[in-house]
Design a protein around this motif. Structure first.
Motif, mmCIF file in Angstrom:
data_model
loop_
_atom_site.group_PDB
_atom_site.id
_atom_site.type_symbol
_atom_site.label_atom_id
_atom_site.label_comp_id
_atom_site.label_asym_id
_atom_site.label_seq_id
_atom_site.Cartn_x
_atom_site.Cartn_y
_atom_site.Cartn_z
ATOM 1 N N THR A 43 10.809 2.725 13.002
ATOM 2 C CA THR A 43 10.696 1.622 12.062
ATOM 3 C C THR A 43 10.350 2.179 10.690
ATOM 4 N N CYS A 44 10.962 1.595 9.667
ATOM 5 C CA CYS A 44 10.798 2.127 8.316
ATOM 6 C C CYS A 44 10.776 0.980 7.310
ATOM 7 N N SER A 45 9.775 0.998 6.439
ATOM 8 C CA SER A 45 9.786 0.061 5.313
ATOM 9 C C SER A 45 9.858 0.832 3.994
ATOM 10 N N ALA A 46 9.871 2.171 4.084
ATOM 11 C CA ALA A 46 10.014 3.022 2.894
ATOM 12 C C ALA A 46 11.496 3.289 2.670
ATOM 13 N N LEU A 47 12.171 2.297 2.120
ATOM 14 C CA LEU A 47 13.620 2.330 1.945
ATOM 15 C C LEU A 47 13.956 1.674 0.618
ATOM 16 N N CYS A 48 14.856 2.288 -0.127
ATOM 17 C CA CYS A 48 15.322 1.637 -1.355
ATOM 18 C C CYS A 48 16.736 2.105 -1.682
ATOM 19 N N SER A 49 17.418 1.285 -2.447
ATOM 20 C CA SER A 49 18.728 1.689 -2.942
ATOM 21 C C SER A 49 18.517 2.580 -4.155
ATOM 22 N N VAL A 50 19.375 3.580 -4.303
ATOM 23 C CA VAL A 50 19.265 4.534 -5.394
ATOM 24 C C VAL A 50 20.411 4.352 -6.376
ATOM 25 N N ALA A 51 21.622 4.217 -5.853
ATOM 26 C CA ALA A 51 22.807 4.094 -6.702
ATOM 27 C C ALA A 51 23.867 3.279 -5.985
ATOM 28 N N VAL A 52 24.703 2.620 -6.780
ATOM 29 C CA VAL A 52 25.836 1.878 -6.230
ATOM 30 C C VAL A 52 27.054 2.785 -6.123
ATOM 31 N N GLU A 53 27.179 3.749 -7.065
ATOM 32 C CA GLU A 53 28.283 4.707 -7.045
ATOM 33 C C GLU A 53 27.762 6.110 -7.243
ATOM 34 N N PRO A 54 27.786 6.956 -6.226
ATOM 35 C CA PRO A 54 28.158 6.608 -4.860
ATOM 36 C C PRO A 54 27.041 5.793 -4.218
ATOM 37 N N PRO A 55 27.371 4.917 -3.264
ATOM 38 C CA PRO A 55 26.343 4.088 -2.632
ATOM 39 C C PRO A 55 25.330 4.990 -1.913
ATOM 40 N N THR A 56 24.084 4.944 -2.360
ATOM 41 C CA THR A 56 23.071 5.875 -1.857
ATOM 42 C C THR A 56 21.766 5.151 -1.568
ATOM 43 N N LEU A 57 21.177 5.474 -0.419
ATOM 44 C CA LEU A 57 19.867 4.966 -0.022
ATOM 45 C C LEU A 57 18.865 6.107 -0.014
ATOM 46 N N LEU A 58 17.605 5.772 -0.195
ATOM 47 C CA LEU A 58 16.502 6.715 -0.071
ATOM 48 C C LEU A 58 15.612 6.205 1.050
ATOM 49 N N VAL A 59 15.341 7.066 2.029
ATOM 50 C CA VAL A 59 14.517 6.706 3.179
ATOM 51 C C VAL A 59 13.370 7.699 3.266
ATOM 52 N N GLY A 60 12.149 7.187 3.421
ATOM 53 C CA GLY A 60 10.984 8.051 3.601
ATOM 54 C C GLY A 60 10.609 8.125 5.070
ATOM 55 N N MET A 61 10.477 9.353 5.596
ATOM 56 C CA MET A 61 10.112 9.547 7.008
ATOM 57 C C MET A 61 9.024 10.609 7.122
#
Length: 171
Positions: A43-61
């Protein structure tokens, strides 16, 4: 009218947790397959969008997370964005229970990076790891989204804040 002065304190881990608990976020389960093709997830709540082009997510683990190890080994992971009815699944994957994948419905569509939680997710993003950075006891993993699976779910997103689960009011 006199306004009270704000309290200024040194940032401690406990005070930082309290600060961030007041910033609600969506709830996701990150999944990946290990070298033996075993599914891993957290389970993760440390998630955010970084860019639309290229579509990129940032996940903290957590740096010691087996899910992180699997994602870095394969270079891929899936982000399951949960719906409001999936609190039990979020709690299960936060518990670290070794049999968690035996207790939920999941599938692996063509070219999926990790398990898609069919009953819990509103949508799933499959990602390729593009970079990762160590920050304290965590790794921030950047994932370029290469495919998205939209589930046919009418429920709003599951949220977490103030140390409890919730959702947007309906109506």
């Amino acid at each position: 009218m006199e306004v009270a002065s704000p309290s200024v304190q040194a940032a401690t881990p406990a005070l930082f947790r309290s600060l961030m608990s007041g910033f609600p976020s969506g709830v996701a389960i990150v999944t990946a397959f290990g070298s033996d093709n075993r599914p891993w997830g957290m389970t993760c709540s440390a998630l955010c969008s970084v860019a639309v082009e290229p579509p990129t997510l940032l996940v903290g683990m957590r740096a010691e997370s087996p899910t992180l190890a699997a994602a870095l080994h394969t270079g891929r992971f899936s982000v399951n964005l949960l719906h409001a009815g999936a609190q039990g699944t979020a709690e299960l994957f936060a518990s670290g229970a070794p049999d968690r994948f035996d207790l939920v419905n999941w599938t692996t569509p063509a070219d999926a990076a990790g398990s898609h939680l069919t009953d819990a997710a509103r949508s799933v993003a499959d990602c390729r790891v593009t970079q990762n950075v160590q920050v304290g006891g965590h790794r921030m993993v950047f994932g370029e989204v290469y495919q998205i699976c939209e589930q046919a779910v009418a429920e709003p997103p599951l949220l977490y804040g103030l140390r409890r689960f919730g959702t947007w009011p309906t109506g």
